[in-house]
Design a protein around this motif. Structure first.
Motif, PDB file in Angstrom:
ATOM      1  N   ALA A  33       6.441  -2.782   7.041  1.00 14.14           N
ATOM      2  CA  ALA A  33       5.775  -2.583   5.750  1.00 14.14           C
ATOM      3  C   ALA A  33       6.484  -1.555   4.867  1.00 14.14           C
ATOM      4  O   ALA A  33       6.782  -1.845   3.702  1.00 14.14           O
ATOM      5  CB  ALA A  33       4.308  -2.211   5.962  1.00 14.14           C
ATOM      6  N   PRO A  34       6.769  -0.332   5.343  1.00 13.89           N
ATOM      7  CA  PRO A  34       7.485   0.603   4.473  1.00 13.89           C
ATOM      8  C   PRO A  34       8.908   0.148   4.164  1.00 13.89           C
ATOM      9  O   PRO A  34       9.426   0.410   3.057  1.00 13.89           O
ATOM     10  CB  PRO A  34       7.482   1.912   5.263  1.00 13.89           C
ATOM     11  CG  PRO A  34       7.200   1.531   6.667  1.00 13.89           C
ATOM     12  CD  PRO A  34       6.342   0.307   6.598  1.00 13.89           C
ATOM     13  N   ALA A  37       8.531  -2.420   1.433  1.00 14.57           N
ATOM     14  CA  ALA A  37       8.121  -1.736   0.202  1.00 14.57           C
ATOM     15  C   ALA A  37       9.313  -1.048  -0.453  1.00 14.57           C
ATOM     16  O   ALA A  37       9.470  -1.077  -1.687  1.00 14.57           O
ATOM     17  CB  ALA A  37       7.021  -0.727   0.503  1.00 14.57           C
ATOM     18  N   THR A  68       3.014   4.406   2.461  1.00 11.17           N
ATOM     19  CA  THR A  68       2.867   3.195   3.264  1.00 11.17           C
ATOM     20  C   THR A  68       3.170   3.484   4.730  1.00 11.17           C
ATOM     21  O   THR A  68       2.438   3.042   5.636  1.00 11.17           O
ATOM     22  CB  THR A  68       3.794   2.090   2.731  1.00 11.17           C
ATOM     23  OG1 THR A  68       3.493   1.839   1.347  1.00 11.17           O
ATOM     24  CG2 THR A  68       3.625   0.798   3.517  1.00 11.17           C
ATOM     25  N   VAL A  72       0.703   2.851   8.189  1.00 15.47           N
ATOM     26  CA  VAL A  72       1.001   1.538   8.771  1.00 15.47           C
ATOM     27  C   VAL A  72       0.593   1.445  10.239  1.00 15.47           C
ATOM     28  O   VAL A  72       0.234   0.370  10.728  1.00 15.47           O
ATOM     29  CB  VAL A  72       2.497   1.199   8.585  1.00 15.47           C
ATOM     30  CG1 VAL A  72       3.388   2.067   9.458  1.00 15.47           C
ATOM     31  CG2 VAL A  72       2.765  -0.274   8.860  1.00 15.47           C
ATOM     32  N   THR A 183      -0.782  -5.033   3.443  1.00 14.22           N
ATOM     33  CA  THR A 183      -1.335  -4.524   2.183  1.00 14.22           C
ATOM     34  C   THR A 183      -2.236  -3.321   2.405  1.00 14.22           C
ATOM     35  O   THR A 183      -2.366  -2.468   1.518  1.00 14.22           O
ATOM     36  CB  THR A 183      -2.081  -5.650   1.449  1.00 14.22           C
ATOM     37  OG1 THR A 183      -1.164  -6.706   1.196  1.00 14.22           O
ATOM     38  CG2 THR A 183      -2.650  -5.171   0.127  1.00 14.22           C
ATOM     39  N   LEU A 186      -0.129  -0.365   2.301  1.00 15.27           N
ATOM     40  CA  LEU A 186       0.386  -0.286   0.933  1.00 15.27           C
ATOM     41  C   LEU A 186      -0.641   0.321  -0.008  1.00 15.27           C
ATOM     42  O   LEU A 186      -0.272   0.950  -1.011  1.00 15.27           O
ATOM     43  CB  LEU A 186       0.806  -1.675   0.443  1.00 15.27           C
ATOM     44  CG  LEU A 186       1.435  -1.739  -0.954  1.00 15.27           C
ATOM     45  CD1 LEU A 186       2.741  -0.939  -0.996  1.00 15.27           C
ATOM     46  CD2 LEU A 186       1.672  -3.185  -1.379  1.00 15.27           C
ATOM     47  N   GLY A 189       0.340   3.936  -0.169  1.00 16.50           N
ATOM     48  CA  GLY A 189       1.523   4.168  -0.990  1.00 16.50           C
ATOM     49  C   GLY A 189       1.234   3.970  -2.463  1.00 16.50           C
ATOM     50  O   GLY A 189       1.693   4.732  -3.327  1.00 16.50           O
TER      51      GLY A 189
END
Length: 448
Positions: A33-34, A37, A68, A72, A183, A186, A189
């Motif tokens: 995820a990061p 992103a 993020t 996570v 998400t 996110l 973030g």
């Protein structure tokens, strides 16, 4: 409010929250995820460190990526009052901003406390309706916390801070429907970036309806909660009496999954330690947690590692099979474990509610009980009133906070630098420039 006026207990928990968040952010930095992103942002070189990496980038970009990464793993701390994850928001905003400003550690601690008080006391006014309706308070209320913390660290005056909060009201977002996907982290973030942006806009003279953005008929309270579904009187009457960070404080997580599952994990592990039941001889597992918690963690058939973080059935099965719940239990392949597949259909969940059903007091939203029925008919049971570390009244010892930090950064930071970095955070007020901390972390980061 200033650092000098804060009670030492409040300062201690601010430092603890920052240390815990740095650890879980570094641990989460290599997750998909990061990384995705960051790729979507087309990063630019700048002053702010991406934790777990060796690169410094633009302030708002670092906020998105670090925010993020901090959430996570779902290993970051929680707040009962906020109904969300406070330190991921505040640390995610303050570290990159302090990098840019060269802020002293004492100012960061004061800004953290200011942001914590804002987001948690707004939470006191809108929860639990806000939470139950489907908003993700980490993000919807965290936007105010990030804006308040940034405003404090930037030295904005009263009028500018009010504008920053008003801008944040229009930035607030985050739906629980996206739990179990990329998400959800996110959300953190996104709101960290928006809180910082709101404060920077206010500092430039941007305008917003600071006079009534909360109370307006089409303002935050009525739009997000609906008329008569909030009570803001406790927000101001309890302001800093005591600081919410002092009591009830933060809930430091022992397990890298949704905090709503933790009472059931604690009860299951108590059974494991006392009896070591043979998973192959278990006939049935009955467990109960509060109805409000069960709503989003009742997932008997998790479809992905992220989804498993919100499956109380999965984590109970893990606790029985392994006697622990660890970071590796939510990586690719973990769901294919035959032992877990055999246990999942044996877990039967129920809920207790405000009537006190299940032998828990009506105001206890964090209890859990588990009963394992063996094939021979014998029953093994355990219950917890609340997970250890859930409040400052039931705190996780400092030694375990440091042990968790070391566990999170092991293999990502140089071993001989882990202790000194923890020492720096535990004495944050002694740092004349927070850049010393982030540069120490950067230099200790193993190649990515």
């Amino acid at each position: 409010m200033s650092y000098a006026t804060l009670p030492e207990e409040t300062r201690y928990w601010a430092r603890a929250g920052i240390l815990d968040t740095i650890g879980v952010t570094v641990a989460g930095s290599r997750e998909a995820a990061p990384r995705l992103a960051a790729e979507a942002l087309d990063l630019h070189d700048g002053p702010a460190l991406i934790l777990g990496r060796r690169r410094r980038v633009d302030l708002l970009e670092a906020a998105v990526v670090n925010g993020t990464a901090s959430h996570v793993l779902d290993f970051d701390d929680s707040s009962n009052t906020m109904g969300g994850h406070p330190s991921a928001i505040l640390t995610g905003a303050l570290l990159p901003l302090a990098d840019m400003l060269g802020s002293p550690g004492s100012d960061v601690v004061a800004a953290y406390v200011a942001g914590f008080e804002v987001q948690s006391k707004i939470g006191l006014g809108v929860n639990f309706h806000h939470y139950s309706k489907g908003w993700h308070p980490t993000s919807t209320l965290g936007a105010f916390g990030a804006a308040a913390a940034a405003s404090r660290l930037m030295g904005l005056d009263e009028a500018e801070t009010a504008v920053a909060l008003a801008i944040a009201a229009s930035f607030a977002s985050g739906l629980k429907a996206n739990f179990g996907t990329m998400t959800k982290p996110l959300h953190v973030g996104h709101c960290v970036r928006n809180g910082l942006y709101a404060a920077r806009l206010a500092a430039k003279g941007f305008t917003a309806n600071a006079g009534s953005v909360f109370e307006h008929g089409q303002g935050f309270l009525d739009v997000f909660n609906g008329k008569s579904n909030y009570d803001m009187a406790p927000t101001l009457s309890t302001w800093a009496r005591p600081y919410d960070l002092t009591s009830p404080g933060i809930a430091v997580k022992q397990y890298p999954c949704c905090g709503s599952t933790h009472p059931a994990i604690d009860a299951t592990l108590a059974i494991f330690r006392a009896h070591r039941p043979d998973p192959a001889r278990i006939a049935r597992i009955d467990a109960a947690i509060h109805a409000r918690r069960l709503t989003h963690v009742n997932r008997p058939h998790p479809q992905s590692p992220l989804d498993a973080k919100f499956s109380v059935q999965y984590v109970i099965s893990r606790a029985i099979a392994d006697g622990r719940v660890a970071v590796g239990d939510f990586h690719d392949g973990a769901l294919e474990d035959d032992r877990i597949r055999a246990l999942l259909p044996k877990v039967h969940m129920s809920a207790y509610n405000e009537t006190g059903v299940g032998d828990f007091s009506a105001d206890n939203h964090f209890g859990g009980h588990v009963t394992i029925t063996m094939e021979d008919g014998s029953k093994l049971s355990a219950r917890v009133e609340q997970p250890e570390g859930r409040t400052t009244a039931n705190p996780m010892p400092q030694s375990r906070l440091r042990a968790k930090f070391a566990l999170c950064v092991e293999g990502l930071l140089q071993d001989d630098r882990i202790g000194p970095i923890a020492d720096m955070v535990e004495h944050l007020e002694a740092l004349p420039d927070m850049g010393e901390l982030t540069e120490t972390i950067r230099n200790a980061t193993l190649s990515d």
